[in-house]
Design a protein around this motif. Structure first.
Motif, PDB file in Angstrom:
ATOM      1  N   ARG A 187     -14.173  74.963 -25.447  1.00  0.00           N
ATOM      2  CA  ARG A 187     -14.432  73.538 -25.237  1.00  0.00           C
ATOM      3  C   ARG A 187     -14.422  73.282 -23.731  1.00  0.00           C
ATOM      4  NH1 ARG A 187     -11.532  68.621 -24.618  1.00  0.00           N
ATOM      5  NH2 ARG A 187      -9.579  69.811 -24.563  1.00  0.00           N
ATOM      6  N   THR A 201     -12.827  77.753 -29.296  1.00  0.00           N
ATOM      7  CA  THR A 201     -13.308  77.023 -30.472  1.00  0.00           C
ATOM      8  C   THR A 201     -14.532  77.720 -31.019  1.00  0.00           C
ATOM      9  OG1 THR A 201     -14.145  74.891 -31.279  1.00  0.00           O
ATOM     10  CG2 THR A 201     -14.750  75.515 -29.053  1.00  0.00           C
ATOM     11  N   HIS A 204     -18.981  71.961 -26.652  1.00  0.00           N
ATOM     12  CA  HIS A 204     -18.451  73.087 -27.428  1.00  0.00           C
ATOM     13  C   HIS A 204     -19.531  74.164 -27.423  1.00  0.00           C
ATOM     14  CE1 HIS A 204     -15.908  69.785 -28.912  1.00  0.00           C
ATOM     15  NE2 HIS A 204     -15.012  70.729 -29.149  1.00  0.00           N
ATOM     16  N   GLU A 249     -18.209  66.435 -22.987  1.00  0.00           N
ATOM     17  CA  GLU A 249     -17.443  67.468 -23.686  1.00  0.00           C
ATOM     18  C   GLU A 249     -18.440  68.379 -24.399  1.00  0.00           C
ATOM     19  OE1 GLU A 249     -13.481  67.342 -26.303  1.00  0.00           O
ATOM     20  OE2 GLU A 249     -15.209  66.500 -27.351  1.00  0.00           O
ATOM     21  N   THR A 256     -15.055  70.459 -20.448  1.00  0.00           N
ATOM     22  CA  THR A 256     -15.005  69.025 -20.166  1.00  0.00           C
ATOM     23  C   THR A 256     -15.222  68.753 -18.679  1.00  0.00           C
ATOM     24  OG1 THR A 256     -12.585  69.145 -19.921  1.00  0.00           O
ATOM     25  CG2 THR A 256     -13.443  68.468 -22.077  1.00  0.00           C
TER      26      THR A 256
END
Length: 396
Positions: A149, A169, A144, A142, A151
């Motif tokens: 974000r 984010t 940021h 994951e 994944t």
């Protein structure tokens, strides 16, 4: 004529062709011979997997982009490592190509880390995350970064989902969770005590970095943060103040002009312990020593002998004080950080970097000479302690 299938007879050399050669690539090579990459498949190798992921987060700290690392031993046998660094790069070089994250986790490169920007780097020199991924039956990443974000999931080193861009984010950092393959490792049970010891060591070696370890198997959190680094490390190893020959510990650090080698040293003599020298290269413990240890020992032994003669504690006819006597009761930490380290062995337990040995030797002589001159009473106590050591009559 040789019969087919008879192992006692030599095979026909003409039957051995290129079709018999098996070329293993990427995670296949790692899974086939894991010991070549992490040393063993025992508990030691299992913990090395954790250290490899943590080393990437430490690199972010050394580059000035992270100050916290959170390690969690999950209830289902996994390990989760999160940092607040920049986040692994996510861009794709060409249409239909791999993302930078996927290259990091799957490409068995032979050079430096696939992503750049680190002047020093721990771990397996660019192989760390790829090795961990290959030896895990499941891994999730994951990230940021770049306002979103991201994944992705893997099984046995192979991606099972594409890199997905999720919600927006303003956070930054990387979280990697992995579950070691029970078919490869002798045990998949991580030792809280062993990991705690190593993570605290990393906090000592990297001032200003906060590292936490949480065990969900039962819950058991610890947190490490040291602003005085190696001095605090020596204090932990020397826990009895009345036994100290001098206090506080001697500490110094230096970096060469090219900024390719830096060295930090903390050292303290005491009458209670036999002494211990712990050395590190790029925050990795060099259990078998190497050039940095040799440089430290040589400079220290030579300097003590020179100082003892200058102060009249040794006459011209006296033999030199031995290295064993000089190091008796000495607890020392020698940590070097190198832009281009040279190690002996895949697990980096011995440093074979000549320039580091020369630089450490010069720095130790320079700084310890200054400390002896500025602290004559403490220096006299050190020489007196060394001369009282039973080994003092042996020749070097």
């Amino acid at each position: 004529m040789t019969e087919t299938g008879n192992p006692s007879q030599p095979a026909n050399v003409h039957e051995y062709t290129s079709s018999h050669i098996q070329v293993l690539q990427g995670h296949e090579a790692i899974r086939k011979r894991p010991g070549m990459y992490i040393g063993s498949t025992s508990e030691r190798g299992l913990h090395q997997m954790v250290y490899e992921v943590v080393s990437y987060a430490v690199d972010e700290h050394l580059a000035g982009h992270a100050d916290a690392i959170d390690v969690t031993l999950t209830a289902d046998g996994g390990v989760r490592v999160a940092d607040n660094g920049r986040g692994l790069p996510v861009e794709v070089r060409e249409p239909g190509g791999k993302s930078a994250v996927e290259r990091e986790l799957t490409d068995l490169s032979s050079g430096s880390k696939p992503h750049t920007g680190y002047w020093v780097s721990g771990g397996l020199g660019g192989l760390g995350l790829c090795v961990v991924n290959a030896l895990s039956n499941r891994l999730t990443v994951e990230v940021h970064r770049d306002g979103h974000r991201w994944t992705q999931e893997y099984e046995n080193g192979t991606p099972v989902t594409p890199l997905a861009r999720n919600e927006e984010t303003d956070q930054h950092g990387t979280t990697i969770a992995f579950w070691p393959d029970a078919n490869i490792f002798e045990t998949t049970h991580h030792s809280f005590a062993t990991l705690s010891e190593r993570l605290q060591e990393l906090a000592f070696l990297n001032e200003g970095l906060t590292i936490s370890l949480t065990d969900e198997r039962p819950e058991r959190p610890v947190r490490f943060h040291h602003t005085n680094g190696l001095r605090a490390y020596v204090a932990r190893l020397n826990p009895y103040p009345p036994s100290l020959v001098h206090s506080p510990a001697i500490t110094f650090e230096s970096e060469n002009q090219d900024k390719t080698i830096s060295v930090q040293v903390a050292m303290e003599w005491d009458t209670w312990s036999p002494g211990e020298l712990r050395s590190f290269a790029n925050s990795t413990r060099t259990h078998e020593g190497g050039t940095h240890e040799h440089g430290f020992r040589t400079a220290l032994t030579d300097l003590v002998n020179e100082y003892a003669r200058q102060q009249g504690r040794l006459s011209a006819d006296d033999k030199d004080i031995t290295a064993a006597a000089v190091h008796d009761g000495l607890t020392a930490i020698v940590s070097v950080k190198l832009a281009h380290p040279v190690f002996e062995g895949c697990t980096r337990t011995r440093l074979g970097h000549p320039e580091a040995g020369v630089y450490v030797q010069r720095v130790v002589r320079e700084h310890l000479t200054r400390w002896f001159d500025r602290n004559p009473n403490e220096a006299a106590s050190v020489i007196r302690h060394i001369l009282d050591t039973p080994n003092r009559h042996r020749c070097r």
